[in-house]
Design a protein around this motif. Structure first.
Motif, PDB file in Angstrom:
ATOM      1  N   LEU A 212      93.351  11.229  28.904  1.00  0.00           N
ATOM      2  CA  LEU A 212      93.195  12.607  28.446  1.00  0.00           C
ATOM      3  C   LEU A 212      91.759  12.797  27.985  1.00  0.00           C
ATOM      4  CD1 LEU A 212      96.473  13.000  26.332  1.00  0.00           C
ATOM      5  CD2 LEU A 212      96.099  13.673  28.705  1.00  0.00           C
ATOM      6  N   GLN A 213      91.259  14.011  28.147  1.00  0.00           N
ATOM      7  CA  GLN A 213      89.843  14.239  27.867  1.00  0.00           C
ATOM      8  C   GLN A 213      89.634  15.581  27.174  1.00  0.00           C
ATOM      9  OE1 GLN A 213      86.924  15.343  31.081  1.00  0.00           O
ATOM     10  NE2 GLN A 213      86.132  13.281  30.663  1.00  0.00           N
ATOM     11  N   ALA A 214      88.706  15.597  26.223  1.00  0.00           N
ATOM     12  CA  ALA A 214      88.255  16.836  25.579  1.00  0.00           C
ATOM     13  C   ALA A 214      86.743  16.919  25.743  1.00  0.00           C
ATOM     14  CB  ALA A 214      88.640  16.866  24.114  1.00  0.00           C
ATOM     15  N   SER A 215      86.233  18.073  26.129  1.00  0.00           N
ATOM     16  CA  SER A 215      84.794  18.244  26.349  1.00  0.00           C
ATOM     17  C   SER A 215      84.337  19.570  25.765  1.00  0.00           C
ATOM     18  CB  SER A 215      84.469  18.179  27.847  1.00  0.00           C
ATOM     19  OG  SER A 215      85.135  19.227  28.544  1.00  0.00           O
ATOM     20  N   TYR A 216      83.017  19.718  25.644  1.00  0.00           N
ATOM     21  CA  TYR A 216      82.449  20.969  25.122  1.00  0.00           C
ATOM     22  C   TYR A 216      81.147  21.248  25.857  1.00  0.00           C
ATOM     23  CZ  TYR A 216      81.760  24.751  21.812  1.00  0.00           C
ATOM     24  OH  TYR A 216      81.643  25.993  21.247  1.00  0.00           O
ATOM     25  N   ILE A 217      80.941  22.499  26.273  1.00  0.00           N
ATOM     26  CA  ILE A 217      79.761  22.881  27.049  1.00  0.00           C
ATOM     27  C   ILE A 217      78.696  23.469  26.125  1.00  0.00           C
ATOM     28  CG2 ILE A 217      78.882  24.380  28.874  1.00  0.00           C
ATOM     29  CD1 ILE A 217      81.631  24.284  30.164  1.00  0.00           C
ATOM     30  N   PHE A 218      77.507  22.868  26.155  1.00  0.00           N
ATOM     31  CA  PHE A 218      76.354  23.388  25.418  1.00  0.00           C
ATOM     32  C   PHE A 218      75.330  23.895  26.435  1.00  0.00           C
ATOM     33  CE2 PHE A 218      78.192  20.337  22.448  1.00  0.00           C
ATOM     34  CZ  PHE A 218      78.178  21.061  21.249  1.00  0.00           C
ATOM     35  N   PRO A 219      75.162  25.220  26.613  1.00  0.00           N
ATOM     36  CA  PRO A 219      74.162  25.738  27.558  1.00  0.00           C
ATOM     37  C   PRO A 219      72.749  25.392  27.097  1.00  0.00           C
ATOM     38  CG  PRO A 219      75.778  27.416  26.968  1.00  0.00           C
ATOM     39  CD  PRO A 219      75.960  26.290  26.001  1.00  0.00           C
ATOM     40  N   ILE A 220      71.889  25.082  28.058  1.00  0.00           N
ATOM     41  CA  ILE A 220      70.477  24.844  27.803  1.00  0.00           C
ATOM     42  C   ILE A 220      69.699  25.775  28.717  1.00  0.00           C
ATOM     43  CG2 ILE A 220      68.606  23.148  27.784  1.00  0.00           C
ATOM     44  CD1 ILE A 220      70.687  20.961  27.513  1.00  0.00           C
ATOM     45  N   GLY A 221      69.159  26.847  28.172  1.00  0.00           N
ATOM     46  CA  GLY A 221      68.492  27.844  29.003  1.00  0.00           C
ATOM     47  C   GLY A 221      69.502  28.596  29.847  1.00  0.00           C
ATOM     48  N   GLU A 222      69.046  29.066  31.010  1.00  0.00           N
ATOM     49  CA  GLU A 222      69.895  29.888  31.871  1.00  0.00           C
ATOM     50  C   GLU A 222      70.736  29.061  32.843  1.00  0.00           C
ATOM     51  OE1 GLU A 222      67.621  32.834  33.874  1.00  0.00           O
ATOM     52  OE2 GLU A 222      66.964  33.845  32.046  1.00  0.00           O
ATOM     53  N   LYS A 223      70.323  27.825  33.156  1.00  0.00           N
ATOM     54  CA  LYS A 223      71.017  27.077  34.205  1.00  0.00           C
ATOM     55  C   LYS A 223      71.544  25.725  33.748  1.00  0.00           C
ATOM     56  CE  LYS A 223      68.555  29.261  38.050  1.00  0.00           C
ATOM     57  NZ  LYS A 223      67.772  29.045  39.287  1.00  0.00           N
ATOM     58  N   LEU A 224      70.760  24.992  32.964  1.00  0.00           N
ATOM     59  CA  LEU A 224      71.196  23.669  32.540  1.00  0.00           C
ATOM     60  C   LEU A 224      72.301  23.744  31.503  1.00  0.00           C
ATOM     61  CD1 LEU A 224      67.830  21.721  32.142  1.00  0.00           C
ATOM     62  CD2 LEU A 224      69.532  21.443  33.955  1.00  0.00           C
ATOM     63  N   ARG A 225      73.101  22.694  31.433  1.00  0.00           N
ATOM     64  CA  ARG A 225      74.083  22.580  30.373  1.00  0.00           C
ATOM     65  C   ARG A 225      74.340  21.097  30.092  1.00  0.00           C
ATOM     66  NH1 ARG A 225      79.926  24.265  33.124  1.00  0.00           N
ATOM     67  NH2 ARG A 225      80.176  22.350  34.363  1.00  0.00           N
ATOM     68  N   PHE A 226      74.614  20.815  28.822  1.00  0.00           N
ATOM     69  CA  PHE A 226      74.960  19.464  28.405  1.00  0.00           C
ATOM     70  C   PHE A 226      76.429  19.467  27.997  1.00  0.00           C
ATOM     71  CE2 PHE A 226      75.353  16.342  24.870  1.00  0.00           C
ATOM     72  CZ  PHE A 226      75.223  15.196  25.645  1.00  0.00           C
ATOM     73  N   VAL A 227      77.199  18.505  28.579  1.00  0.00           N
ATOM     74  CA  VAL A 227      78.644  18.479  28.359  1.00  0.00           C
ATOM     75  C   VAL A 227      79.053  17.096  27.834  1.00  0.00           C
ATOM     76  CG1 VAL A 227      80.911  18.904  29.369  1.00  0.00           C
ATOM     77  CG2 VAL A 227      78.889  20.049  30.322  1.00  0.00           C
ATOM     78  N   PRO A 228      79.184  16.936  26.514  1.00  0.00           N
ATOM     79  CA  PRO A 228      79.734  15.688  25.983  1.00  0.00           C
ATOM     80  C   PRO A 228      81.256  15.705  26.079  1.00  0.00           C
ATOM     81  CG  PRO A 228      79.160  17.145  24.193  1.00  0.00           C
ATOM     82  CD  PRO A 228      78.756  17.853  25.454  1.00  0.00           C
ATOM     83  N   SER A 229      81.858  14.523  26.205  1.00  0.00           N
ATOM     84  CA  SER A 229      83.315  14.444  26.310  1.00  0.00           C
ATOM     85  C   SER A 229      83.814  13.174  25.633  1.00  0.00           C
ATOM     86  CB  SER A 229      83.768  14.471  27.771  1.00  0.00           C
ATOM     87  OG  SER A 229      83.271  13.339  28.474  1.00  0.00           O
TER      88      SER A 229
END
Length: 297
Positions: A212-229
């Motif tokens: 099972l997995q939980a993640s969260y999306i952190f946008p960086i600018g208009e296109k990049l994103r960092f997703v820790p899980s």
């Protein structure tokens, strides 16, 4: 005459004239005749000195005559727009109709109106402001709003595939993980499966299982994103050699991060890194570095 009978069924008749006088002034003269009352119930007259005023005057004449039909005056107020934020264009939408772009003010019918400030992004339009306002006769209603960057895209569902290389206590390994996520805004909840293989002749550990997995999306600018899980699950752990035939259940936990960017449509590519631990008859920690492929649905 038989051909004229339909005209006797009309309740109202508008008649009049538009003509230019000797001074080159355009004279407008309209009247509304009521069949029920048997007389002219409203008359509208105006003088126009420039042809550029003709369209505005005609609009006002129509509204004035329409007021005679409904038995009340049609009144106007003004919406004034005051904005801050990024330097981008916007469209003013009133009661579902686009009325102009980058407007400082607009005249509308008095009453309650729905106002939307619409911006155009890479993925379509989005709203900088939405609200309802009561516009009073001959008064100015100010609306303040902030122009904002396009919000990050959050797909309702997503599928992620992560192939990577792993380092297990000095030994190399390969790993393939696949998961399906359900997005609640930036928060993702999902399930996945994995295959781990330690490339070691003396102890070729293989792990196959799910998590099972939980993640969260952190946008960086208009296109990049960092997703820790964060993941947790169970695997079937096995070692098979000429002298060892071991198989047992082990627990699995992982902390990962993905930095990705859009490629085409709903596909994203990225770099993945993480720290995984298998807990069974023996402890097997590992460091992972690889690629990430994401498909949003």
């Amino acid at each position: 005459m038989a051909g004229q009978e339909p005209y006797f069924e009309l309740d109202y008749v508008i008649f009049g004239s538009i003509q230019e006088d000797s001074g080159r002034v355009i004279q407008m003269d309209f009247s509304v005749y009521s069949r029920e009352e048997g007389q002219v119930i409203h008359r509208y007259q105006d003088s126009i000195r420039s042809v550029f005023e003709l369209f505005d005057a005609a609009d006002y004449a129509v509204l004035t005559l329409l007021g005679a039909f409904v038995g009340s005056n049609i009144e106007f107020g003004t919406l004034a727009f005051i904005w801050s934020g990024i330097d981008e264009s916007f469209t003013v939408r009133i009661n579902g109709n686009d009325v102009g772009t980058d407007l400082e003010s607009v005249e509308v019918l008095a009453g309650v109106v729905t106002v939307e400030i619409v911006q155009q992004g890479l993925r379509g339009e989005y709203y900088a402001y939405q609200g309802r306002h009561r516009v009073l006769k001959n008064q100015v209603t100010s609306i303040e709003f902030e122009l904002i960057p396009e919000p990050p895209e959050f797909n309702r569902f997503g599928v992620t595939l992560v192939p990577d290389a792993a380092l297990y206590s000095g030994s190399l390994g390969v790993n393939v993980r696949g998961s399906a996520q359900f997005q609640l805004g930036a928060l993702g909840l999902g399930v996945g499966g994995l295959f781990h293989q330690v490339l070691e002749d003396d102890a070729p550990v293989r792990n196959i299982g799910g998590y099972l997995q939980a993640s969260y999306i952190f946008p960086i600018g208009e296109k990049l994103r960092f997703v820790p899980s964060l993941s947790a699950g169970a695997v079937q752990q096995a070692i098979t050699t000429d002298v060892i035939d071991y198989s047992a259940l082990a627990f699995y936990t992982a902390l990962d991060g993905v930095l990705d960017f859009p490629v085409v449509s709903s596909f994203r590519l990225g770099l993945a890194a993480g720290y995984h631990v298998f807990i069974g008859e023996f402890l097997l920690p590992s460091i992972h570095v690889g690629a990430s492929v994401y498909w949003g649905l």
